[in-house]
Design a protein around this motif. Structure first.
Motif, PDB file in Angstrom:
ATOM      1  N   GLN A 201     -23.341  63.750  -6.406  1.00  0.00           N
ATOM      2  CA  GLN A 201     -23.103  62.729  -5.391  1.00  0.00           C
ATOM      3  C   GLN A 201     -24.434  62.313  -4.767  1.00  0.00           C
ATOM      4  O   GLN A 201     -25.131  63.132  -4.175  1.00  0.00           O
ATOM      5  CB  GLN A 201     -22.142  63.268  -4.327  1.00  0.00           C
ATOM      6  CG  GLN A 201     -20.806  63.697  -4.931  1.00  0.00           C
ATOM      7  CD  GLN A 201     -19.841  64.259  -3.907  1.00  0.00           C
ATOM      8  OE1 GLN A 201     -18.677  63.906  -3.877  1.00  0.00           O
ATOM      9  NE2 GLN A 201     -20.318  65.145  -3.059  1.00  0.00           N
ATOM     10  N   GLN A 209     -18.405  60.636   0.643  1.00  0.00           N
ATOM     11  CA  GLN A 209     -19.551  61.497   0.360  1.00  0.00           C
ATOM     12  C   GLN A 209     -20.560  60.633  -0.400  1.00  0.00           C
ATOM     13  O   GLN A 209     -20.410  59.424  -0.470  1.00  0.00           O
ATOM     14  CB  GLN A 209     -19.129  62.705  -0.480  1.00  0.00           C
ATOM     15  CG  GLN A 209     -17.977  63.528   0.111  1.00  0.00           C
ATOM     16  CD  GLN A 209     -16.625  63.103  -0.423  1.00  0.00           C
ATOM     17  OE1 GLN A 209     -16.464  62.862  -1.613  1.00  0.00           O
ATOM     18  NE2 GLN A 209     -15.638  62.998   0.455  1.00  0.00           N
ATOM     19  N   ASN A 268     -14.685  58.645  -4.801  1.00  0.00           N
ATOM     20  CA  ASN A 268     -14.591  59.413  -3.554  1.00  0.00           C
ATOM     21  C   ASN A 268     -14.738  58.521  -2.326  1.00  0.00           C
ATOM     22  O   ASN A 268     -15.259  58.947  -1.299  1.00  0.00           O
ATOM     23  CB  ASN A 268     -15.622  60.541  -3.532  1.00  0.00           C
ATOM     24  CG  ASN A 268     -17.046  60.034  -3.681  1.00  0.00           C
ATOM     25  OD1 ASN A 268     -17.272  58.852  -3.950  1.00  0.00           O
ATOM     26  ND2 ASN A 268     -18.017  60.920  -3.517  1.00  0.00           N
ATOM     27  N   THR A 273     -10.775  64.916  -0.923  1.00  0.00           N
ATOM     28  CA  THR A 273     -11.501  65.410  -2.092  1.00  0.00           C
ATOM     29  C   THR A 273     -10.568  65.986  -3.151  1.00  0.00           C
ATOM     30  O   THR A 273     -10.927  66.023  -4.332  1.00  0.00           O
ATOM     31  CB  THR A 273     -12.543  66.468  -1.684  1.00  0.00           C
ATOM     32  OG1 THR A 273     -11.895  67.531  -0.981  1.00  0.00           O
ATOM     33  CG2 THR A 273     -13.606  65.851  -0.785  1.00  0.00           C
ATOM     34  N   ALA A 276      -9.844  62.985  -5.130  1.00  0.00           N
ATOM     35  CA  ALA A 276     -11.020  62.628  -5.922  1.00  0.00           C
ATOM     36  C   ALA A 276     -11.179  63.563  -7.113  1.00  0.00           C
ATOM     37  O   ALA A 276     -11.517  63.130  -8.223  1.00  0.00           O
ATOM     38  CB  ALA A 276     -12.271  62.666  -5.048  1.00  0.00           C
TER      39      ALA A 276
END
Length: 581
Positions: A201, A209, A268, A273, A276
């Motif tokens: 990320q 994020q 995301n 999460t 995701a």
């Protein structure tokens, strides 16, 4: 004179016992905080010494109290005997808890060497033993009798209530920790080969994020791990969205236009999460035909935490990457004159280098887990599993899920996402000011101002970093998508349910050198409970923590604790204010 002597003796014993108990609590708190840091002989010995001291101090406190003359007399006096018995019970439970903690740290000390990465693998039998030990300790603590009683006088009542809360919380954390280690054992191939997707990320371009711009694939088996592929997401383009993952209605309404089930860069955008992770597993399978068992997501601050343990690594064309320079190099310096595809692959190259360093070194796995746990506390790392029972364990451990998974009626989450297509988030450090006004009936009116400064150079040249990527934009323009997730029970105009909370968003264009602000409001009914206002704030994991300031005032209320609280928002924080009429 005899009575005064007895009173002095009793006072000395009670004071000394209190001092022993305070010291024991300090030792146990230190042990709990440093359980994951027993990475060498000295640290493990120190940890065991702390719990042994706690056992000794609680035993000494109990002995002092039982020999105090006035406490013996209190045993036959109606009313006083109840307080005396409650005091003895609390000290006995504290001693039993110290013994349980000492037994656990003894096993940590015994397993220290076995938990070291050797020959590129982890001893999963040792992980299983530690998992079982933590689970057993949690169960033993949960089985201790509660010490608080309704008839106890105020000082004793506060002490026993606090003791019960500490033991309950510690028991829960140990049980969850034991379950999480069992999941880790499975993901490391303890029950057969596993394939993990490592999602990198990039905090230079934010979603909830950092944006997923590159990935790595790791194969695990019986504790060994090897990276088999690293790729830019441009190599994994999907012609259409995956259909085996469903977006909740609120997520679809707000983020559906970003196509989070088709574009890796948007996967995301939601704060969930777990969602995701499910999307990433499905998207990788659609792109390659390979099944993914679990997802590990890391951003640059998380990589920096790992580099602090492994030491610097050398990466082709980037040079030496360390904990100190990772942010500067990976989120800023590497953009100058570097091909986009090559740049996007480099985060996965850094991860591969870090994994290679771990395999080549003798590092205790608890230190690595501690680093990832610290990163997860600020949202910089998260883990998901394709097995529903394991996914539930990860969510209970706070390693996955929604910001509203805990206290949704008191939780606030804020994110500023990049809608420009540029890599400007290195220059953007949002500030959040929350003003809470409590009405006479205990309703909290919450106004949140998000300030977005754009520190990019004024009139920068067109580039990969500064853009523009959209028609009509000027280089350096930051299109801020400011998202506000308010409490689930809040009255929040035009909001939708998303990630367990209520969500609104506003878009604002911020030119280089400018600062723009947006405001959100929500109303929390019945916000004051037992004379306290409690709010939980979940951060967005940026390259540098947001600044958070919370101010509380009340009409007809007196705020006993400080009304204004500044916070370096690098992890989830729980704030509490005492109020009275």
């Amino acid at each position: 004179m005899v009575f005064l002597a007895l009173a002095a003796w009793a006072a000395f014993d009670v004071h000394s016992a209190r001092r022993d108990l305070i010291s024991a609590r300090s030792e146990l708190n230190s042990a709990a905080l440093n359980l994951g840091s027993a990475t060498d002989a000295a640290a493990a010995t120190s940890l065991r010494g702390a719990t042994r001291n706690a056992v000794h101090q609680t035993a000494r406190a109990e002995k002092r109290l039982r020999r105090a003359p006035l406490l013996r007399v209190a045993g036959v006096v109606p009313g006083l005997n109840t307080q005396r018995d409650g005091l003895f019970r609390a000290v006995r439970v504290a001693h039993d808890a110290a013994v349980i903690g000492d037994q656990l740290t003894g096993q940590v000390e015994e397993l220290r060497d076995a938990l070291t990465v050797r020959n590129s693998s982890v001893d999963l039998a040792a992980v299983a033993r530690l998992s079982s030990a933590a689970h057993d300790a949690g169960r033993a603590l949960a089985g201790l009798p509660r010490t608080h009683r309704g008839a106890q006088w105020s000082p004793l009542a506060h002490a026993t209530s606090d003791l019960d809360d500490v033991l309950s919380d510690t028991a829960h954390r140990l049980t969850v920790g034991g379950n999480t280690m069992a999941v880790a054992r499975d993901l490391l191939g303890g029950n057969g080969p596993r394939r993990l997707l490592i999602a990198l990320q990039n905090n230079a371009e934010m979603r909830d994020q950092g944006m997923v711009l590159s990935v790595a694939v790791a194969e695990t088996n019986n504790g060994s791990l090897r990276v088999t592929r690293s790729a830019s997401v441009t190599e994994l383009v999907l012609p259409r969205p995956v259909t085996d993952v469903e977006l909740p209605q609120g997520t679809r309404e707000v983020f559906g236009s970003l196509a989070p089930l088709q574009y890796w860069q948007s996967v995301n955008a939601s704060a969930d999460t777990a969602l995701a992770g499910a999307a990433l597993r499905s998207m990788y399978r659609a792109a390659t035909g390979d099944t993914i068992d679990g997802v590990v997501a890391l951003d640059v601050p998380a990589l920096a935490r790992l580099l602090a343990i492994t030491g610097p690594v050398d990466v082709s064309d980037l040079g030496q990457i360390s904990a100190d320079n990772a942010g500067q190099v990976l989120l800023n310096d590497q953009y100058a004159g570097v091909d986009t595809t090559l740049r996007r692959e480099r985060l996965s190259d850094v991860v591969a280098a870090v994994i290679a360093r771990i395999q080549a070194s003798s590092l205790n796995t608890t230190s690595l887990v501690r680093a990832l746990g610290d990163a997860a506390g600020g949202g910089h790392a998260w883990v998901t599993s394709g097995r529903p029972n394991h996914q539930r364990s990860l969510e209970r451990a706070g390693l996955s899920g929604t910001p509203g998974r805990v206290l949704p009626e008191r939780t606030i989450h804020v994110a500023v996402q990049n809608g420009s297509g540029s890599k400007l988030d290195w220059f953007v450090d949002p500030k959040v000011d929350v003003n809470v006004s409590v009405t006479p009936d205990g309703t909290a009116v919450v106004t949140t101002k998000i300030s977005v400064p754009n520190r990019a150079p004024v009139s920068p040249p067109a580039s990969e970093q500064f853009g523009p990527f959209l028609p009509g934009d000027a280089p350096g323009l930051y299109r801020a998508r400011a998202y506000f997730w308010g409490p689930s029970t809040g009255d929040q105009l035009n909001s939708v349910v998303e990630s367990g909370l209520r969500l609104n968003f506003i878009t604002s264009e911020v030119a280089p050198g400018e600062t723009k602000s947006v405001e959100f409001s929500t109303i929390i009914p019945n916000a004051i409970r037992n004379g306290a206002l409690r709010l939980r704030f979940v951060p967005q994991p940026r390259a540098r923590p947001m600044k958070l300031r919370v101010n509380v005032s009340g009409l007809g209320w007196k705020v006993k604790s400080p009304g204004t609280v500044p916070v370096e928002w690098d992890k989830t924080v729980n704030l509490e204010w005492q109020l009275s009429h």
